[in-house]
Design a protein around this motif. Structure first.
Motif, PDB file in Angstrom:
ATOM      1  N   VAL A 103      38.069   7.738 -11.420  1.00  0.00           N
ATOM      2  CA  VAL A 103      37.217   7.977 -11.690  1.00  0.00           C
ATOM      3  C   VAL A 103      36.004   7.789 -10.740  1.00  0.00           C
ATOM      4  O   VAL A 103      35.220   8.259 -10.534  1.00  0.00           O
ATOM      5  CB  VAL A 103      37.179   7.710 -13.766  1.00  0.00           C
ATOM      6  CG1 VAL A 103      34.687   7.710 -13.509  1.00  0.00           C
ATOM      7  CG2 VAL A 103      37.887   7.746 -14.553  1.00  0.00           C
ATOM      8  N   PRO A 160      34.462   8.435 -20.585  1.00  0.00           N
ATOM      9  CA  PRO A 160      34.488   9.631 -21.016  1.00  0.00           C
ATOM     10  C   PRO A 160      34.446  10.438 -19.683  1.00  0.00           C
ATOM     11  O   PRO A 160      34.638  10.354 -18.647  1.00  0.00           O
ATOM     12  CB  PRO A 160      32.696   9.331 -21.008  1.00  0.00           C
ATOM     13  CG  PRO A 160      32.417   8.226 -20.383  1.00  0.00           C
ATOM     14  CD  PRO A 160      33.721   7.319 -19.980  1.00  0.00           C
ATOM     15  N   LYS A 161      34.975  12.048 -19.804  1.00  0.00           N
ATOM     16  CA  LYS A 161      35.722  12.910 -18.918  1.00  0.00           C
ATOM     17  C   LYS A 161      33.852  13.180 -18.177  1.00  0.00           C
ATOM     18  O   LYS A 161      33.842  14.451 -16.984  1.00  0.00           O
ATOM     19  CB  LYS A 161      35.201  14.258 -19.996  1.00  0.00           C
ATOM     20  CG  LYS A 161      36.174  14.085 -20.754  1.00  0.00           C
ATOM     21  CD  LYS A 161      37.128  15.446 -21.193  1.00  0.00           C
ATOM     22  CE  LYS A 161      38.145  15.112 -21.912  1.00  0.00           C
ATOM     23  NZ  LYS A 161      39.023  15.293 -21.371  1.00  0.00           N
ATOM     24  N   THR A 162      32.212  12.791 -18.692  1.00  0.00           N
ATOM     25  CA  THR A 162      31.739  12.794 -17.853  1.00  0.00           C
ATOM     26  C   THR A 162      31.228  12.171 -16.725  1.00  0.00           C
ATOM     27  O   THR A 162      30.414  11.466 -16.286  1.00  0.00           O
ATOM     28  CB  THR A 162      29.609  12.671 -19.024  1.00  0.00           C
ATOM     29  OG1 THR A 162      29.953  11.639 -19.389  1.00  0.00           O
ATOM     30  CG2 THR A 162      30.342  13.623 -19.544  1.00  0.00           C
ATOM     31  N   ALA A 163      32.636  10.795 -16.579  1.00  0.00           N
ATOM     32  CA  ALA A 163      31.881   9.526 -15.681  1.00  0.00           C
ATOM     33  C   ALA A 163      32.165  10.354 -14.214  1.00  0.00           C
ATOM     34  O   ALA A 163      32.690  11.149 -13.875  1.00  0.00           O
ATOM     35  CB  ALA A 163      32.787   8.743 -15.828  1.00  0.00           C
ATOM     36  N   ALA A 164      30.906   9.362 -13.453  1.00  0.00           N
ATOM     37  CA  ALA A 164      31.116  10.162 -12.204  1.00  0.00           C
ATOM     38  C   ALA A 164      32.633   9.967 -11.234  1.00  0.00           C
ATOM     39  O   ALA A 164      33.763   8.714 -11.147  1.00  0.00           O
ATOM     40  CB  ALA A 164      29.908   9.380 -11.374  1.00  0.00           C
ATOM     41  N   LYS A 165      32.746  10.640  -9.818  1.00  0.00           N
ATOM     42  CA  LYS A 165      34.009  10.449  -9.223  1.00  0.00           C
ATOM     43  C   LYS A 165      33.202   9.675  -8.222  1.00  0.00           C
ATOM     44  O   LYS A 165      33.658   9.664  -7.122  1.00  0.00           O
ATOM     45  CB  LYS A 165      34.225  11.680  -8.790  1.00  0.00           C
ATOM     46  CG  LYS A 165      34.946  12.010 -10.479  1.00  0.00           C
ATOM     47  CD  LYS A 165      36.162  12.502 -10.545  1.00  0.00           C
ATOM     48  CE  LYS A 165      37.312  12.832 -11.278  1.00  0.00           C
ATOM     49  NZ  LYS A 165      38.925  13.066 -11.753  1.00  0.00           N
TER      50      LYS A 165
END
Length: 165
Positions: A103, A160-165
């Motif tokens: 992530v 969460p799926k919205t976490a930045a890469k």
């Protein structure tokens, strides 16, 4: 002065904080170095996932992790060294499949880290155990040109799926 609480005793003690060391965000990784780091660690995560699928502990313990690895999970009891990890992996590798989803990644020279979701599901399709996930921090060190995990720390949960890469 900042208050620090000892989680074992809940005692609060004062600690000096050198305010010139309190800074904002860590500096960004060099984009080229970060891409190389992500490529190398991705291959190691794939190797670890494959080892779980094939019930092979040795590639995980002997290639993924450094000899002096430290790993700590929700129990709070650190496992130190490959021998300690081997015991635990001998118990979980036959039972589970895993997927590592980085992530947040950072690298600077010969050191880096990955915050990741570590997804776990039972291999046995008849199992009543539900899949689960850990939030895990992998610590990486480059040794003789090869990345190796110096350790990890993990808790049950997930980014969460919205976490930045």
């Amino acid at each position: 002065m900042a208050a620090c609480a000892n989680p074992a005793t809940k005692d609060s003690k004062s600690a000096d904080v050198d305010t010139h060391l309190v800074m904002g965000d860590i500096p960004a990784s060099d984009p080229r170095e970060l891409a190389e780091f992500k490529s190398a660690t991705s291959k190691l995560y794939q190797m670890k996932e494959k080892a779980f699928r094939e019930n092979k502990v040795d590639p995980i313990v002997k290639r993924f992790y450094a000899a002096n690895v430290v790993s700590v999970g929700p129990s709070g009891k650190p496992e130190v060294g490959r021998e300690a990890l081997t015991k635990g992996y001998n118990e979980v590798v036959p039972r589970y499949e895993v997927k590592v989803e980085p992530v947040y990644s950072y690298v600077n020279g010969n050191a880096g880290w990955d915050w990741a979701n570590f997804r776990v599901k039972p291999k046995d399709p008849k199992s009543t155990e539900k899949p689960f996930s850990f939030v895990i921090l992998f610590l990486w060190s480059k040794v003789n040109g090869q990345w190796v995990s110096a350790g990890d720390a993990y808790v049950v949960g997930e980014f969460p799926k919205t976490a930045a890469k």
